[in-house]
Motif scaffolding. Structure first.
Motif, PDB file in Angstrom:
ATOM      1  N   LEU A  48      -4.039  22.933   7.027  1.00  0.00           N
ATOM      2  CA  LEU A  48      -5.092  22.316   6.206  1.00  0.00           C
ATOM      3  C   LEU A  48      -4.507  21.544   5.132  1.00  0.00           C
ATOM      4  N   LEU A  49      -3.559  22.190   4.295  1.00  0.00           N
ATOM      5  CA  LEU A  49      -2.997  21.509   3.212  1.00  0.00           C
ATOM      6  C   LEU A  49      -2.292  20.270   3.335  1.00  0.00           C
ATOM      7  N   ARG A  50      -1.684  20.303   4.337  1.00  0.00           N
ATOM      8  CA  ARG A  50      -1.007  18.886   4.592  1.00  0.00           C
ATOM      9  C   ARG A  50      -2.000  17.795   4.837  1.00  0.00           C
ATOM     10  N   ARG A  51      -3.186  18.306   5.154  1.00  0.00           N
ATOM     11  CA  ARG A  51      -4.333  17.061   5.340  1.00  0.00           C
ATOM     12  C   ARG A  51      -4.772  16.593   4.310  1.00  0.00           C
ATOM     13  N   TRP A  52      -4.737  17.075   2.996  1.00  0.00           N
ATOM     14  CA  TRP A  52      -5.387  16.679   1.997  1.00  0.00           C
ATOM     15  C   TRP A  52      -4.568  16.687   0.695  1.00  0.00           C
ATOM     16  N   TRP A  53      -3.548  17.269   0.492  1.00  0.00           N
ATOM     17  CA  TRP A  53      -2.763  17.513  -0.666  1.00  0.00           C
ATOM     18  C   TRP A  53      -2.065  16.366  -1.307  1.00  0.00           C
ATOM     19  N   VAL A  54      -1.778  15.192  -0.406  1.00  0.00           N
ATOM     20  CA  VAL A  54      -0.800  14.116  -0.760  1.00  0.00           C
ATOM     21  C   VAL A  54      -1.761  12.917  -1.122  1.00  0.00           C
ATOM     22  N   PRO A  55      -1.740  12.504  -2.303  1.00  0.00           N
ATOM     23  CA  PRO A  55      -2.847  11.316  -2.428  1.00  0.00           C
ATOM     24  C   PRO A  55      -2.384   9.834  -1.822  1.00  0.00           C
ATOM     25  N   ARG A  56      -3.402   9.493  -0.692  1.00  0.00           N
ATOM     26  CA  ARG A  56      -3.125   8.321   0.366  1.00  0.00           C
ATOM     27  C   ARG A  56      -2.410   7.333  -0.513  1.00  0.00           C
ATOM     28  N   SER A  57      -2.887   6.784  -1.676  1.00  0.00           N
ATOM     29  CA  SER A  57      -2.616   5.495  -2.335  1.00  0.00           C
ATOM     30  C   SER A  57      -1.267   5.602  -2.956  1.00  0.00           C
ATOM     31  N   HIS A  81       9.164   9.756  -0.589  1.00  0.00           N
ATOM     32  CA  HIS A  81       8.306   9.027  -1.713  1.00  0.00           C
ATOM     33  C   HIS A  81       8.886   7.578  -1.768  1.00  0.00           C
ATOM     34  N   GLY A  82       9.965   7.453  -0.847  1.00  0.00           N
ATOM     35  CA  GLY A  82      10.309   5.869  -0.757  1.00  0.00           C
ATOM     36  C   GLY A  82      11.522   5.894  -1.620  1.00  0.00           C
ATOM     37  N   GLY A 147       0.077  10.729 -15.042  1.00  0.00           N
ATOM     38  CA  GLY A 147       0.139  10.251 -13.566  1.00  0.00           C
ATOM     39  C   GLY A 147      -0.349  11.662 -12.506  1.00  0.00           C
ATOM     40  N   SER A 148       0.127  12.578 -12.644  1.00  0.00           N
ATOM     41  CA  SER A 148      -0.105  13.850 -11.995  1.00  0.00           C
ATOM     42  C   SER A 148      -1.917  14.113 -12.094  1.00  0.00           C
ATOM     43  N   ALA A 149      -2.288  14.009 -13.301  1.00  0.00           N
ATOM     44  CA  ALA A 149      -3.721  13.964 -13.476  1.00  0.00           C
ATOM     45  C   ALA A 149      -4.642  13.073 -12.588  1.00  0.00           C
ATOM     46  N   GLU A 150      -4.138  11.588 -12.873  1.00  0.00           N
ATOM     47  CA  GLU A 150      -4.881  10.755 -12.055  1.00  0.00           C
ATOM     48  C   GLU A 150      -4.772  11.043 -10.627  1.00  0.00           C
ATOM     49  N   ALA A 151      -3.531  11.280 -10.126  1.00  0.00           N
ATOM     50  CA  ALA A 151      -3.267  11.697  -8.461  1.00  0.00           C
ATOM     51  C   ALA A 151      -4.431  12.996  -8.184  1.00  0.00           C
ATOM     52  N   MET A 152      -4.703  13.871  -8.944  1.00  0.00           N
ATOM     53  CA  MET A 152      -5.455  14.973  -8.753  1.00  0.00           C
ATOM     54  C   MET A 152      -6.826  14.378  -8.364  1.00  0.00           C
ATOM     55  N   VAL A 153      -7.336  13.484  -9.071  1.00  0.00           N
ATOM     56  CA  VAL A 153      -8.815  12.907  -8.562  1.00  0.00           C
ATOM     57  C   VAL A 153      -9.025  12.630  -7.340  1.00  0.00           C
ATOM     58  N   GLU A 154      -7.899  11.845  -6.766  1.00  0.00           N
ATOM     59  CA  GLU A 154      -7.825  11.356  -5.589  1.00  0.00           C
ATOM     60  C   GLU A 154      -7.598  12.567  -4.413  1.00  0.00           C
ATOM     61  N   THR A 155      -6.542  13.493  -4.893  1.00  0.00           N
ATOM     62  CA  THR A 155      -6.557  14.823  -3.893  1.00  0.00           C
ATOM     63  C   THR A 155      -7.600  15.502  -3.691  1.00  0.00           C
ATOM     64  N   PHE A 156      -8.442  15.629  -4.939  1.00  0.00           N
ATOM     65  CA  PHE A 156      -9.635  16.493  -4.587  1.00  0.00           C
ATOM     66  C   PHE A 156     -10.810  15.708  -3.883  1.00  0.00           C
ATOM     67  N   ASP A 157     -10.960  14.310  -3.933  1.00  0.00           N
ATOM     68  CA  ASP A 157     -11.609  13.542  -3.038  1.00  0.00           C
ATOM     69  C   ASP A 157     -11.253  13.930  -1.526  1.00  0.00           C
ATOM     70  N   GLN A 158      -9.957  13.968  -1.409  1.00  0.00           N
ATOM     71  CA  GLN A 158      -9.458  14.194   0.072  1.00  0.00           C
ATOM     72  C   GLN A 158      -9.741  15.558   0.586  1.00  0.00           C
TER      73      GLN A 158
END
Length: 172
Positions: A48-57, A81-82, A147-158
């Motif tokens: 389950l974690l692998r389905r939402w933890w990484v921000p898609r953007s 991460h490229g 940056g990590s704080a902003e990513a958390m917004v998207e992560t919690f959306d997911q």
């Protein structure tokens, strides 16, 4: 010291609030559309974690996800991460109270790594999730940046999207 970032609410998602509560603490708060039992599993089960933890953007790919959510158990997430080498995030669970609380170390940061604590409070089939990152110093939190704080917004959306999908798939 109370810097704040907020994500917009939409029909499926709720508002995520990210606040710097002190020189050493960042707090992410979100009410999600699911019971605490399922939210706990989303944090503590690799599939389950692998389905939402990484921000898609962010364009990152989760190469591996290992989770042993018990006191003394380890976790390890490896990302493409490229860059020239994958990035790994890993640590140890220091507290596990099913359906209400998880805490883990972030050992990839060495002595500057935070301890993350997640608490879950269910009400009416929805769950208040509070994620606290406690850093050993102001410098360590400053180095983590926003940056990590902003990513958390998207992560919690997911996370909210996953909970809706799990609810739709749990029919009779």
């Amino acid at each position: 010291m109370n810097a704040r970032i907020e994500g917009e609410a939409s029909p499926v998602t709720n508002r995520t609030t990210v606040e710097r509560k002190s020189d050493r603490e960042m707090v992410v708060t979100r009410t999600v559309n699911g019971p605490a039992r399922i939210v706990f599993e989303a944090f503590s089960r690799a599939e389950l974690l692998r389905r939402w933890w990484v921000p898609r953007s962010m364009g990152m790919t989760l190469l591996s996800c290992e989770v042993d959510a018990r006191v003394g158990g380890k976790y390890r997430l490896v990302f493409d991460h490229g860059g020239p080498e994958p990035a790994a995030f890993f640590g140890t669970y220091v507290e596990v109270q099913p359906y209400s609380r998880l805490a883990w170390t972030n050992d990839e940061g060495g002595e500057d790594g935070p301890v993350t604590t997640v608490t879950l409070e269910e009400e009416g089939g929805r769950t208040l999730v509070v994620l606290r990152e406690s850093y050993p110093s102001k410098a360590a939190l400053d180095a983590a940046g926003t940056g990590s704080a902003e990513a958390m917004v998207e992560t919690f959306d997911q996370l909210d999207e996953l909970l809706v999908a799990l609810g739709e798939n749990s029919g009779p």
